[in-house]
Each structure stands twice: as structure tokens, then as C-alpha cells.
Write an enzyme that holds these catalytic residues in place. Structure first.
Site, PDB file in Angstrom:
ATOM      1  N   ARG A  28      48.447  37.611  24.060  1.00 17.21           N
ATOM      2  CA  ARG A  28      47.459  36.572  23.748  1.00 17.21           C
ATOM      3  C   ARG A  28      47.541  36.176  22.275  1.00 17.21           C
ATOM      4  NH1 ARG A  28      46.095  39.186  28.086  1.00 17.21           N
ATOM      5  NH2 ARG A  28      44.578  38.442  29.626  1.00 17.21           N
ATOM      6  N   ARG A 123      56.498  37.528  42.174  1.00 16.92           N
ATOM      7  CA  ARG A 123      55.051  37.662  41.946  1.00 16.92           C
ATOM      8  C   ARG A 123      54.347  36.369  42.379  1.00 16.92           C
ATOM      9  NH1 ARG A 123      54.557  41.350  37.553  1.00 16.92           N
ATOM     10  NH2 ARG A 123      52.328  41.441  38.056  1.00 16.92           N
ATOM     11  N   ASP A 329      46.208  48.824  35.970  1.00 20.77           N
ATOM     12  CA  ASP A 329      47.587  49.193  35.612  1.00 20.77           C
ATOM     13  C   ASP A 329      47.826  50.704  35.640  1.00 20.77           C
ATOM     14  OD1 ASP A 329      48.419  46.595  35.252  1.00 20.77           O
ATOM     15  OD2 ASP A 329      47.873  46.544  33.132  1.00 20.77           O
ATOM     16  N   LYS A 356      52.220  44.022  41.981  1.00 17.91           N
ATOM     17  CA  LYS A 356      52.512  44.271  40.556  1.00 17.91           C
ATOM     18  C   LYS A 356      54.029  44.295  40.339  1.00 17.91           C
ATOM     19  CE  LYS A 356      48.344  44.301  39.086  1.00 17.91           C
ATOM     20  NZ  LYS A 356      47.927  43.225  38.167  1.00 17.91           N
TER      21      LYS A 356
HETATM   22  C1  S3P Z   1      46.992  41.544  32.412  1.00 22.07           C
HETATM   23  C2  S3P Z   1      46.208  41.542  33.528  1.00 22.07           C
HETATM   24  C3  S3P Z   1      46.471  42.381  34.716  1.00 22.07           C
HETATM   25  C4  S3P Z   1      47.427  43.516  34.384  1.00 22.07           C
HETATM   26  C5  S3P Z   1      48.604  43.068  33.562  1.00 22.07           C
HETATM   27  C6  S3P Z   1      48.170  42.424  32.269  1.00 22.07           C
HETATM   28  C7  S3P Z   1      46.665  40.629  31.305  1.00 22.07           C
HETATM   29  O1  S3P Z   1      47.056  41.587  35.717  1.00 22.07           O
HETATM   30  O2  S3P Z   1      47.879  44.114  35.578  1.00 22.07           O
HETATM   31  O3  S3P Z   1      49.456  44.179  33.266  1.00 22.07           O
HETATM   32  O4  S3P Z   1      47.192  40.812  30.200  1.00 22.07           O
HETATM   33  O5  S3P Z   1      45.856  39.725  31.534  1.00 22.07           O
HETATM   34  P1  S3P Z   1      46.159  40.725  36.767  1.00 22.07           P
HETATM   35  O6  S3P Z   1      45.444  39.709  36.014  1.00 22.07           O
HETATM   36  O7  S3P Z   1      47.157  40.118  37.697  1.00 22.07           O
HETATM   37  O8  S3P Z   1      45.289  41.739  37.446  1.00 22.07           O
END
Ligand code: S3P
Length: 449
Positions: A28, A123, A329, A356
Site C-alpha cells: 500500500r 486466483r 494468512d 490463496k
Molecule cells: C491482503 C489481504 C488478504 C491476505 C493477503 C494480503 C492485503 O487477502 O490473504 O495475503 O494485503 O490486503 P484477501 O483480501 O483476499 O483475503
């Protein structure tokens, strides 16, 4: 690469600079800095297999960025200053990069094609494509609803339609994508999520001048987490000056390693303790884990603290509902703790794990069984009858978190564990095996002939 890890330890010491900066916040920070006007300075950036493609993507969009160790400088161009990339943007294995870039580029209204590794192409992307289309974004996925994604240019004089949308599953990647797209909309975006996913996007964009209100509502289906975002007018974001806290999802492997390796005592400093990320610690506490939080404070808008962990006798537990979202995670490493606990552990409401980096229900069950664990697979989770682990030879299936979890299992198995395809650990925790070794683990690597 093969990694062979021997049983035993103990693991002792303090982990500080060796813990990578948080992966979600690093993604981000780099992307949002590119959308800001002016130069951002970001310390403790996670330099890893999943963040490098994002930095290359920013360069392809005309945004200058420079890494000096873990210090990242980004010369933000503002949403309207991004250029259309000359070729396809390769997001590697990073679904976070692909989904968040899709939202940001939708707001910027430029032509772009987003793609990634063969794993990333599996995905689901329909979950962002459908709501983006509702906003008027010209975006197409492949016929199977996956990457590559194509975005077509749109006149920026015609802003996007503000979205009022309920996410079918809690997902910070989906909500972040839609909030970023909402920066290009004429009005307030309202999102409702069925679970408390990580809110790093809201915290960071707030610090950059975007107005949010968040609240929890009760609906006949349970709790709903409502986010309302109103972009600033004119749409100018202030640059970032921040130090990224340590990654709790990387620390998770060290926490469980210390819990299951007799005689261990670790302190892990400067971990991000955002409530959307602390589900594993809560689940481990319910199993009897000796984990204490010290020096809790706020840094870069996030709760941050130090954890002390010592080897503990663990008992089985149950994980379902909102706790699943808060530790999404962490299930590969949680399964290792469960396999070594006394009694039965049941995980429910976790069907997302099948979507995932690998099918983290089927492959986790298969690989843990190879080590001697008693695992029953469910459509939405698994049951583990805890006891001992035998050791043996297992595969990472290219999933970094599965590889690191299996390595940790080796510390408390009866014989060594050999992990094939261990190089993927660098995706999110470069130097993981070096850190374990420094703390007292016995391990070695072998390159293929
Ligand atoms: C993440 C959100 C999660 C997580 C990923 C990182 C993020 O995924 O599993 O490793 O940085 O917003 P999801 O939003 O698909 O649950």
C-alpha cells in the site's frame, strides 16, 4: 532448492531488524505514494519476491522510485499524472499488487494490461471486475474470470459512479481495490464487508487526506463492517513519511517455532498489531500459549508492539467466523501448532483458504499427513487430532507460507523434515532460514544438481 531442518533448538534471542516490514502495508505504501503529489519516504519497506514487481510496475507507470536497502523513495505523480504502460504489467505472484493496481488504474482512467505468474492467473478476479464494472470502469478479465485484466482508457472528465456495494466475502484486497477506484468517483463510496478484514488502506489514506467513517452494523446474516469514503476535492493526496512496522504474518512462523521447540524463549520487536492481523495470537492464547505483548504504541497510524514467546504445552481449539478473517494468512503455521497440541483442533468457515497461493486446505492436509499428522479435510476447513509429527519429505507447491510452516514443523518432529521447492520462502520472508539458524535451529539447504 531443498531445505532440510533437524529437530531441536532451543530457539533463543531477540528478533528485531531481521523481521521484514509488513507485506500488506509495504504494497500500500509504495502504490499510494505513487498516487500522492510529492515525494514520499518509506522506511523498513519489505524488499521481497512479491514487492519487487510492484516497484517495477510503478516505474512502468512513469513513477520514479528508488530503493536504498529497505528505504524507499517514491516521487508521486498524482492520479492524473500516471502514464499508460508501454507493455503488460507483470505482478509476479502478488494478488495484492494486481487487485490494488486494478483499482488505482481504474481511478486514473488509463489503458493497461495486468498479468502475473501462472499461480496468480488462477486466483479469482471476478470479485473485483464485477463491482468495478458497476462503477463504469471499462475492464475485462479472461473468460475464466482471472488475469490477465485489461483496463481501457476513459476520459477523466467523466468521473466513475460512486459504488454502494456489499462484498460477498470479507477481503481487504477487494475493499482496497474498490476504495482506490472510488478516488476517481464523483461522491461517497460505501462498502459493507461480512468480516473485520485488515484496515491498512483506511488508516493510510486517512493520513493522506481522505475522509472515512467506519461502523459496525448487525444484519440478519451477522455483523457487517461498513466503510464510507469521500475523496478530497481537488483529488490531491499528501505524500507519506513513515516507518513500516514488522510483519505479523512473518512473525507468525517464529512465534509458533518458539512455542513448539522445547526450552525456547524469543522476543520479537516492532510487530504490527492491527486487530485485523492478530487472530493467530488470539487463537494460540486459547490453546494455552505463553505469549505476552509489551510496549504497545502507535506508529504510522498502526498499533505496534513487542511479543515475548516461550515454549508451551498447547491444547486443541476451535476457529471459525470472524477469527478466520483475522488470521487468514496464518492457517499453514496454525496447522503445525494444532498437530503438536494435545487434543483436537477444528477450523470452520475458511473456504477462502482454497483460493490463496495454493489450495491451503487440500495441500496443507496432504503435506501435513506426509509428516504423520492426523488431518481430516472439510469443504471449509479441517480437523486435526494433535500429537506428534514423524518428519519426512514434503513439497512447498510454490506456496511461501506452506514452505515456512513445514520448515517450522521440522523443529518439533521426531526426525528431519526435507522441503522441496523451499526457494519460494523469499516471496514474503527473505532470509527466513538464516533467521531460524541464528536463533538456534539446525538446517541446511541443497541446490538441485
Ligand atoms: C491482503 C489481504 C488478504 C491476505 C493477503 C494480503 C492485503 O487477502 O490473504 O495475503 O494485503 O490486503 P484477501 O483480501 O483476499 O483475503
Amino acid at each position: 532448492m531443498k531445505l532440510i531442518i533437524d529437530p531441536g533448538g532451543p530457539l533463543l534471542g531477540v528478533v528485531d531488524a531481521d523481521l521484514p516490514g509488513d507485506k500488506s502495508i509495504s504494497h500500500r505504501a509504495a502504490l499510494f505514494a505513487a498516487l500522492a503529489t510529492g515525494t514520499s519516504r518509506i522506511e523498513n519497506f519489505q524488499v521481497s519476491g512479491v514487492t519487487r514487481p510492484l516497484l517495477r510496475a510503478l516505474t512502468a507507470l512513469g513513477v520514479r522510485n528508488r530503493l536504498d536497502g529497505h528505504s524507499l523513495t517514491v516521487e508521486g505523480k498524482g492520479l492524473s499524472g500516471l502514464s499508460s504502460p508501454a507493455s503488460t504489467i507483470d505482478c509476479g505472484n502478488s494478488a495484492t499488487s494486481l487487485r490494488l493496481l486494478a483499482g488505482a488504474l481504474a481511478a486514473a482512467g488509463i489503458d493497461a494490461k495486468l498479468d502475473g505468474s501462472s499461480g496468480l492467473r488462477q486466483r479469482p478476479m471476478q470479485r473485483i471486475v464485477e463491482p468495478l464494472r458497476q462503477m463504469g470502469v471499462p475492464i475485462k478479465a479472461s473468460p475464466s474470470g482471472t488475469a490477465p485484466l485489461r483496463l481501457s482508457a476513459r476520459p477523466t472528465s467523466s468521473p466513475l459512479t460512486p459504488l454502494h456495494y456489499t462484498l460477498p466475502v470479507a477481503s481487504a484486497q477487494v475493499s482496497s481495490c474498490l476504495l482506490l477506484a472510488g478516488l476517481g468517483a464523483a461522491g461517497t463510496t460505501i462498502l459493507k464487508e461480512p468480516g473485520p478484514s485488515r484496515d491498512h488502506t483506511v488508516r493510510m489514506l486517512t493520513s493522506m487526506g481522505v475522509r472515512f467513517t467506519s461502523r459496525q452494523e448487525t444484519s440478519p446474516n451477522g455483523n457487517e463492517y461498513v466503510i464510507e469514503m469521500t475523496p478530497p476535492r481537488p483529488m490531491v493526496l499528501s505524500p507519506l513519511a513513515m516507518t513500516i512496522p514488522g510483519d505479523p504474518s512473518a512473525a507468525a512462523f517464529l512465534i509458533v517455532a518458539a512455542l513448539i521447540t522445547p526450552g525456547s524463549a524469543l522476543t520479537i520487536n516492532n510487530i504490527c498489531l492491527n486487530p485485523g492481523r492478530t487472530g493467530l495470537v488470539d487463537a494460540l492464547h486459547s490453546m494455552g500459549a505463553a505469549i505476552t505483548v509489551n510496549n504497545l504504541h502507535t506508529s504510522a497510524g498502526e498499533p505496534v508492539g513487542d511479543l515475548s514467546v516461550s515454549a508451551s504445552v498447547l491444547h486443541g481449539t476451535e476457529v471459525s467466523g470472524e477469527l478466520v478473517v483475522r488470521m487468514i494468512d496464518e492457517f499453514p503455521i496454525f496447522a503445525v501448532a494444532a498437530a503438536l497440541a494435545m487434543g483436537t483442533t477444528i477450523v470452520r468457515d475458511a473456504a477462502e483458504l482454497r483460493l490463496k497461493e495454493s489450495d491451503r486446505i487440500a495441500l496443507l492436509a496432504a503435506e501435513m499427513r506426509l509428516l504423520g499428522a492426523e488431518v481430516e479435510e472439510h469443504a471449509d476447513g479441517f480437523t486435526i487430532n494433535g500429537g506428534t509429527l514423524r518428519g519426512g519429505s514434503v513439497q512447498s507447491h510454490g506456496d511461501h507460507r506452506l514452505a515456512m510452516a513445514l520448515a517450522v514443523a521440522g523443529l518439533a518432529a521426531e526426525t528431519s523434515v526435507l522441503i522441496q521447492g523451499a526457494e519460494c520462502m523469499d516471496e514474503s520472508f527473505p532470509g527466513f532460514s538464516r533467521v531460524l539458524q541464528k536463533l538456534g535451529a539446525s538446517l541446511r539447504t541443497e541446490e538441485p544438481n
